[in-house]
Write an enzyme that holds these catalytic residues in place. Sequence first.
Site, PDB file in Angstrom:
ATOM      1  N   SER A 118       0.822  -1.202   0.000  1.00  8.44           N
ATOM      2  CA  SER A 118       0.000   0.000   0.000  1.00  8.44           C
ATOM      3  C   SER A 118       0.860   1.259   0.000  1.00  8.44           C
ATOM      4  O   SER A 118       1.657   1.476  -0.918  1.00  8.44           O
ATOM      5  CB  SER A 118      -0.967  -0.043   1.197  1.00  8.44           C
ATOM      6  OG  SER A 118      -1.998   0.908   1.059  1.00  8.44           O
TER       7      SER A 118
ATOM      8  N   ASP B  87      -9.442  -6.355  -4.503  1.00  6.96           N
ATOM      9  CA  ASP B  87      -8.718  -5.191  -4.022  1.00  6.96           C
ATOM     10  C   ASP B  87      -9.547  -3.937  -4.209  1.00  6.96           C
ATOM     11  O   ASP B  87     -10.374  -3.853  -5.124  1.00  6.96           O
ATOM     12  CB  ASP B  87      -7.409  -5.044  -4.812  1.00  6.96           C
ATOM     13  CG  ASP B  87      -6.262  -4.531  -3.976  1.00  6.96           C
ATOM     14  OD1 ASP B  87      -6.472  -3.551  -3.240  1.00  6.96           O
ATOM     15  OD2 ASP B  87      -5.172  -5.114  -4.046  1.00  6.96           O
TER      16      ASP B  87
ATOM     17  N   HIS C 190      -7.316  -5.993  -0.254  1.00 10.22           N
ATOM     18  CA  HIS C 190      -6.194  -5.056  -0.211  1.00 10.22           C
ATOM     19  C   HIS C 190      -5.030  -5.595   0.623  1.00 10.22           C
ATOM     20  O   HIS C 190      -3.859  -5.435   0.254  1.00 10.22           O
ATOM     21  CB  HIS C 190      -6.679  -3.718   0.357  1.00 10.22           C
ATOM     22  CG  HIS C 190      -5.615  -2.676   0.444  1.00 10.22           C
ATOM     23  ND1 HIS C 190      -4.811  -2.329  -0.621  1.00 10.22           N
ATOM     24  CD2 HIS C 190      -5.210  -1.893   1.483  1.00 10.22           C
ATOM     25  CE1 HIS C 190      -3.959  -1.374  -0.251  1.00 10.22           C
ATOM     26  NE2 HIS C 190      -4.174  -1.105   1.018  1.00 10.22           N
TER      27      HIS C 190
END
Length: 443
Positions: free
Chosen positions: A210, A389, A421
């Site tokens: 991320s 995601d 995610h």
Amino acid sequence: MTGTTPPESLVDILPPLPPAADIPSKFLESAKQWWAAGDKQSAISEERLLRRLPFFRSQKPASPLSETELSNVGPVIAYSSRVELSNPKHYINTLSMISTSLFQSQSVSPSNPPATSPPPAVMLHGYGAGLGFYFNNFLPMAQWAARHNSSVYALDWLGMGRSSRPPFHIKASKKDIPARVAEAESFFVDSLEDWRQQMHLEKMTLIGHSLGAYFSVVYALKYPQRVERLILLSPAGVPRGPDHTVPSSEVDPPTTTSSEDRAELASNAKVEQVEANQRTAKAKESRSRRILTHLWEEGFSPFQVVRTMGVWAPWMVGKYSSRRFSTLSEEETRDMHDYILNITLAKGSGEYCISHILAPGAHARMPLVDRIAALHKDIPVTFAYGDQDWMDPEGGAESVERLRQAGHGQGKMYIVNNAGHHVYLDNARVVNNLIIKELERKI
């Protein structure tokens, strides 16, 4: 570590830790956890996760190990430490996993590995998280280090997790987007470079999730000579706009959508399938969630909101952790809840970067897709997204193409089935295999 099982005695001989409390459902339960939160409980909550490594020890052992100690260790030495940076008030919380032969050697070391050993891998967490989120990935990574006589590190970014939390201030004008972004990025990537220097590492493979993946690319653009390769897990800040990113989907656990539990090279059809799911989720966003975009633009942190809830904060965090990590075992979910709660309630610091780097909707103010072509051509780049995601994989696909057009032919992108995610946690087995495969891919 091939064919060898590390002795369980290392963890067994450590002082026992109290089990994590149940996720609170009532006021008194929440109040008790809020009262207990702090540095000591934060350290305990992290160590619970790290003790899943059978060879973990709380402190760095003396080197070289004595013959007696050698008889009680496996092929990897793992320990936690605080690495002090050039600013004496700053330190990086670090998990080190080093092959025992490398740790024990007098002629080579993690900072001076054999010529045949690959550079160390450095695992970097996402926004507001911590190194403990990777607890299901550490053992395969340690096994890789043992096989290749190398080392693996997991860090808490400066201002997050259990690293020091200095005040975070941006001096640039709110209207000067490039200056704001550069200043916020430097807070993180320069502290990573400082950490590298303190550790005396020549080069590193960066494995980022991320926002940690975003910073990994920025670091590689700024310090290309220090990066061996990039492995980017559901990277933030890649595409130009918020067409398909759906941050509110972060609370939703992944569901089993495919019987083919694997990572597959991303096809146009697979990317479109992920985006179709994102369009559906985006259409369901409530008005209250849209209000959060205003708070975001004004510099509010979601963790700041949690801290203002006082004794109700553990209850609120529990709502998230019990839902988002429901695919974990009950014990793992309790342990994750206690860990998330304690790093969330710590003093706000690096979390305030978010509104300077990402605009509402979690798209970058200076997208990586427009910058990645400048990456050094010798640095392989791997993108991996979950099939559920909320980060838009189109940005990754376009980045691979931009790299190709720039003469950089070592870009790849994968879609991991049955994962959201937190792709490394949702489908740890598949992602672990993918990371090891990419680490062992010849450059």
